[in-house]
Design an enzyme around this catalytic site. Sequence first.
Site: not given
Length: 461
Positions: A67, A130
């Site tokens: 992604h 993240y």
Amino acid sequence: MTADLAVHATPIPGLLVIDLPVHGDERGWFKENWQREKMVALGLPDFGPVQNNMSFNAERGVTRGLHAEPWDKLVSLASGRILGAWVDLRPGASFGTPFTLEMGTDQAVFVPRGVANGYQALADNTTYSYLVNDHWSPQARASYTYLNLGDETAAIAWPIPLTEAIISDADAGHPRLAAVTPMQPRTTVILGAHGQLGRALQVLYPDATPLDLADLDLSDAEAVRAYPWQGVGTIINAAAWTAVDAAETPEGRLGAWASNVTAVKNLVDVCRHHRITLVHVSSDYVFDGTRTPHTEDEPFTPLGTYGATKAAGDALVATLPDHYIVRTSWVIGDGRNFVATMRDLAAKGVTPSVVDDQFGRLTFTSTLASGIQHLLTQRPEPGTYNLTNEGPTLSWFAIARRVFEIVGADPEAVSPQSTAEFAAGKTISPRPEHSTLDLSKLAATGFVPPAADALLVDYLA
């Protein structure tokens, strides 16, 4: 002994690997997963994270990605081990470049916007973290760019074959590289797009979004917040109240403060929230003209309302970490300006009187736009940069005579007058006597403006 904190480049531009010192004892371990001061000093971008997400992977073999997202992120592990995989999906020479890294809790990777991110869990109970610099939303999700985990061009060597991995149906259905549309860079917005400078900027930034007051009232905080800034990387603010004398009237004072201060505050708020670079055009009127030449660090000493509002706007912009204040003077471009007026008077045979006790340099909008483009390309230290054309300091009277000479009229038709004589019986703003700006700071970045006189000849031709 733990490794030292270190930052390493990779084959993908902007993708950085960070070695993280992990301090352990019989109780477990501790690490600084994000340490702004130390990491930025070692070359990590000061990317301004606002959201931290965690992905728990119960079983070895869980594989996610690839992604490319519309924000920067710092990825790391709280537990377990992965093979991390990244592929550049930005337009340019590095499009399609892959990079992989088997990593544990002692490393992190900075992933710039537009680089596809994926990983495969190599241990049960792997927790992937993240840290991102924009808030997730369904609208943001719609701007993702995807690449298939099994793309033959990127050829990621997954330790666990994808036929044996645990993959979502969505990730399994992503396109191959040949069908991927690169994620485009963040866009540029030009404010005041139909003014003299705005038109020159559109020549250099044909893909920018041009906005004027009819499109967006910058003094309306709610309207500014509501504008779709997602995906905007740079705002060039060429909009301002520039009716210097009108600013000294009751109505004009309101307009000048609304355009030059309130509007700038609204822009600063938006740029801070969305991590947008702001280029703001300033003026020699922030000074009283008692010094020459003016350097970027000279204290503000405005004489009138216009100058005071410009100084206040500059102070607001300077609070942003990513900004360029471009200070200029005596702007000449496509539109109403002093040179065009003198040319028209010469053509009509008018014999004007022009002030001979104000001194400075002309700035042609082509030079001003090119200088702004230079700053945005080279990215020197944020701050204020003086930008005018080069050449000797002249009075308005001397420039008027030069205009008459170039167009073939008699320069002796232009007569001198003092500022006091010009102002008699009028409501005007006080002018700085000396407006010449020191250009050495800009020259040190590699941009040396052309001489004003050569451009004056071209302009009048």
